[in-house]
Design an enzyme around this catalytic site. Structure first.
Site, short mmCIF file in Angstrom:
data_model
loop_
_atom_site.label_atom_id
_atom_site.label_comp_id
_atom_site.label_asym_id
_atom_site.label_seq_id
_atom_site.Cartn_x
_atom_site.Cartn_y
_atom_site.Cartn_z
N ASP A 275 12.88 18.06 -18.10
CA ASP A 275 12.89 16.67 -17.80
C ASP A 275 12.30 16.54 -16.32
O ASP A 275 12.33 17.69 -15.54
CB ASP A 275 14.31 16.35 -17.83
CG ASP A 275 14.54 14.66 -17.81
OD1 ASP A 275 13.38 13.97 -17.68
OD2 ASP A 275 15.46 14.22 -18.31
N GLU A 623 21.32 -2.21 -16.63
CA GLU A 623 21.74 -0.89 -17.30
C GLU A 623 20.32 -0.12 -17.30
O GLU A 623 19.43 -0.37 -17.91
CB GLU A 623 22.32 -0.83 -18.53
CG GLU A 623 21.82 -1.64 -19.71
CD GLU A 623 22.46 -1.44 -21.04
OE1 GLU A 623 23.54 -0.86 -21.15
OE2 GLU A 623 22.27 -2.29 -22.02
#
Length: 878
Positions: A275, A623
């Site tokens: 990542d 979010e």
């Protein structure tokens, strides 16, 4: 379409001619250029010709060109979560992943992935033609799907997943990979990547430092099944290892996850990327390694082939010299990477690679747009419909559309999204549906969390600079506003939205840039006006040389405001400075005055409406991934409470007091607790973030042109009290499989405008352990409307000495039935569907009884009409 076919035909002719010519003369400078050789032979030849420094450079996500060998640059970083994301070109945008999961339709998801891969190919081809092939977000390696288990509804990135169930996630993920990668025996259409491996699902603010712990049981029962399905059976091309640590080791350097399970047990031969910035976390945050060289060497020895986002892997050159890793180990990673590029046909003639002939006309083609609408319709979940409030009649005289998401184009696109040419909000969809004969009134009424909002005023006529209307805009090719601007121009206002890599001005692209906007605001009244700045990533506002707003940090759609006291006729110098350091780029300056909403007055204004549609919920503005959000109930992209913000409940209470039917359309990427609404609002539709055609799909459901059949891929709990601590990765009392309480709406739940009955269960009484089992049932549409049903099969089993789920989904199929029509649906249970997981994580095939339940929801779902479920017992014998 004819133009597209002509393009393909001509491209094929040109490619064949070129290839035939080259083959006849057999002129290759190097063997790796010869398409008649095996990919393995070509890759081995190419890598053998590289220097250590060249090899290491290829292990960064932005791999540079190797000019001496004719190897072009390539950026591995691209996204296709629900349509190609972040590209500078217009694309088709499907519902967010959680919404696609609500369709419970693997066929639709596979087709979406197929269409998205075609659009990705068209973008890649255009990028080559335009000399942009080495840029980010135009490549063919997509870091999707996100198959983490949505174990806790507070996680802001749960919207990117397929929900909380391992089986549903595995089946949908498999369909996505097969659609994206295609079925050519030699070439990949595009390369999928299963992420984030593994045991990763928040909290977002702690993702770079937290150490996830899970029992071997939970690891193999919950967190790994989807990854195993994609790696072993779907043959996914790539895997992304997560930021966090697992059992004390960073995931990208985990003995258990990377070496033992992924590479040894599952025999994964594809590539692994970290990542982005995860390798830096080894030595900066987890503190498990002293420096970049040791961290990079360890990651590579654990099979992590790409360092995304940083240049930590550049230290591998020194690590080899230090003896921390051998060059042969570097070769293994580089060969994996070039194998993917060769499998994508990047070094072969166009005529040999059918996908390379994809024309630009596939972008936003009619079939793709139609499928985006289909999936948006399929995703809608009808949670409540008391006294047949829905569907509404189209000939109503007046409809009130209220709420913060009613006309919000940002919400419907979700995160990790592309930008389509047209977005239909709920308001627009309703207007389109009812036509001119019905009056549609709209008021935003509140923000997501507050009853005070900025009422905007058009001030463009009040802006000027040195006698010229508008704003002086200066653009800099760095994030510090340093040096001379690369471009200066006059603009009418400050309102911009760019996808990363899109042209900002001249040759400058929307990536790592900054801008300064200068204008004089002339006040027309004595009093006050509020300026609101909204943007990614950082900005500050100066008024008459004094800084009034400062958000010079990564802000992600953050908005801040400043109230200016004004005197009529006076000029005020406004300077707005902005920078962007990756991702989407946006900056907006608006003006108006804050006003507190009077909900009773609003209700009085709309009390003559025939129906009131409240469109609320939450939004990707609140979010998402590692966000800075300053709103009650939200933190770092996650939520601190799953309750619907109180202001929205208060507004609906006022609307209900009118006595008119109120419909609640809820947009969200996760489960929201709505205890008051579930008791008091007669009709509730969960609409997720449904993509470019969200508004059309919502209107189709509200007015009965589409009979909803979506199902919840997550549990909707009653409140925060139902949730264990967020950072606890134990599955005890989590998700429908282990939650012992009573949910508000359970996993797999969803209503229809018609009814379905189940009978004629066919199930063998006995079966050998570790053997497949076929089960069938007859489903009948016993209602008055045509409709779709999601047939769900659950297994329930108790075995002495073993932990087992309360129930577990092991089969599902979405079917369409006309009223009165019946269909027999069959399921083939695999041996692994019937095993149990031991405490040490091993799978056991044991004798005993298994309860098989098939219906329109979980076994404990009871409805008043019709026989909604059938059950039988299967005896497994040694």
């Amino acid at each position: 379409m004819k133009k597209a076919l002509l393009f393909v035909f001509l491209s094929a002719i040109v490619g064949i001619a070129a290839f035939t010519s080259v083959k006849k003369e057999e002129k290759y400078a190097y063997p790796f250029q010869d398409p008649s050789l095996s990919i393995e032979a070509r890759v081995n030849d190419l890598v053998s010709r590289l220097t250590l420094e060249e090899k290491v450079a290829q292990m960064l996500n932005s791999a540079p060109a190797i000019d001496r060998l004719g190897i072009p640059s390539y950026d591995w970083w691209n996204e296709v979560l629900h349509g190609v994301a972040r590209t500078p070109y217009k694309v088709t945008v499907y519902p967010q992943a959680i919404g696609m999961a609500a369709t419970f339709d693997t066929t639709s998801l596979q087709r979406m992935a197929d269409f998205s891969a075609l659009e990705g190919r068209a973008i890649y081809n255009k990028a080559i033609q335009e000399g942009k092939s080495g840029q980010r977000y135009v490549g063919l390696t997509y870091w999707t799907p996100n198959i983490n288990i949505f174990r806790d509804p507070r996680w802001g990135r749960g919207q990117e997943t397929y929900g909380e169930d391992p089986f549903l996630t595995a089946m949908l993920g498999r369909a996505f990979v097969r659609g994206l990668q295609g079925d050519d025996p030699k070439y990949l259409k595009a390369a999928a990547c299963a992420k984030h491996y593994a045991v990763h699902s928040g909290p977002e603010p702690e993702r770079h430092v937290f150490n996830a712990t899970a029992t071997n049981y939970d690891l193999w029962d919950t967190y790994l099944p989807a990854f195993e399905e994609l790696v072993v059976n779907a043959k996914v091309a790539g895997v992304m290892c997560a930021y966090n640590a697992f059992k004390g080791q960073p995931c990208c350097g985990s003995d258990v996850l990377m070496n033992d399970i992924l590479r040894n047990q599952w025999q994964f031969t594809g590539y692994v990327t970290s990542d982005c910035w995860a390798i830096d976390d080894f030595f900066k945050n987890h503190k498990t390694h002293p420096d970049a060289a040791s961290a990079s060497a360890d990651a590579v020895m654990h099979g992590t082939d790409i360092d995304c986002g940083t240049d930590a892997y550049k230290a591998l050159v020194q690590a080899v010299k230090n003896g921390q890793i051998t060059e042969r180990m570097i070769d293994v990673s580089v060969k994996r990477l070039f194998t993917i590029r060769f499998r994508l046909g990047m070094f072969d003639p166009i005529a040999m690679v059918k996908y390379a002939q994809t024309p630009p006309e596939v972008l936003e083609s009619e079939p793709h747009k139609a499928h985006a609408l289909k999936m948006a319709r399929q995703s809608m979940v009808l949670l409540k419909n008391e006294k047949n409030t829905l569907p509404l009649k189209k000939n109503l005289k007046k409809i009130a559309v209220i709420g913060p998401n009613a006309d919000n184009p940002i919400a419907v696109l979700g995160n990790y999204n592309g930008i389509p040419s047209e977005i239909v909000t709920a308001l627009q969809g309703i207007k389109n549906k009812v036509g001119a004969g019905t009056q549609v009134v709209y008021e935003r009424a509140s923000t997501f969390t507050k009853d005070t909002l900025l009422v905007y005023t058009d001030v463009k006529s009040q802006l000027s600079f040195e006698g010229n209307p508008g704003v002086k805009a200066e653009y800099f090719n760095n994030v510090e506003l340093k040096g001379q601007p690369v471009a200066t121009r006059q603009e009418p206002e400050i309102s911009h939205f760019w996808q990363e890599g899109e042209t900002v001005v001249g040759s400058m692209k929307a990536y790592n840039f900054s801008a300064r906007y200068t204008t004089d605001f002339t006040a027309t009244t004595t009093g006050s006006i509020t300026f609101e700045v909204e943007g990614d990533d950082g900005y500050r506002l100066l008024v008459d040389g004094k800084e009034q707003l400062n958000a010079w940090t990564r802000n992600r759609w953050g908005a801040k405001s400043y109230k200016l006291s004004t005197q009529q006729g006076k000029k005020y110098r406004l300077v707005l400075e902005y920078y962007q350091d990756g991702g989407k780029a946006s900056v907006h300056l608006r003006a108006g005055n804050f006003a507190k909403s009077d909900f009773k007055a609003l209700a009085n204004r709309v009390k003559d409406a025939d129906a009131i549609i409240f469109v609320g919920g939450i939004s990707p503005q609140l979010e998402g991934e590692e966000m800075k959000v300053d709103e009650p109930g939200f933190n770092g992209g996650d939520r601190t409470s799953i309750l619907l913000p109180k202001v929205q409940t208060d507004l609906m209470k006022a609307l209900k007091a009118t006595g008119k039917p109120v419909v609640f359309v809820m947009m969200t990427g996760s489960a929201i607790a709505i205890p008051w609404e579930a008791q008091n609002i007669p009709a509730i539709v969960n609409a997720w973030y449904a993509g470019q055609s969200a508004g059309t799909a919502i209107a189709d459901v509200l007015f009965g042109d589409y009979n909803p059949a979506g199902r919840l891929p997550v549990t909707f709990y009653k409140g925060d009290q139902d949730l264990p601590p967020f950072g606890d990765y134990s599955m005890t009392n989590r998700t429908y499989r282990y939650f012992t309480g009573q949910p508000l709406y359970g996993f797999g739940y969803g209503l229809s405008y018609t009814t379905f009955t189940y009978d004629k269960l066919e199930l063998p009484k006995n079966s050998q352990v570790n053997s497949p089992v076929r089960v069938s049932v007859r489903v009948t549409n016993s209602g008055k409307m045509d409709g779709e049903e999601v047939v769900q099969l659950y297994l329930t089993r108790q075995v002495n000495g073993y932990k087992t789920p309360l129930r577990a989904l092991k089969g599902f199929e979405r079917i369409a039935l006309k009223r009165g029509e019946s269909k027999v649906v069959s399921f083939d249970l695999r041996p692994q569907d019937l095993h149990v997981i031991a405490e040490d994580g091993t799978a056991k095939h044991l004798p005993g009884n298994v309860t098989v339940s098939i219906g329109g929801g979980q076994p404990d779902t009871k409805t008043k009409k019709g026989k909604q479920m059938v059950e039988g017992t299967l005896a497994l014998k040694d």
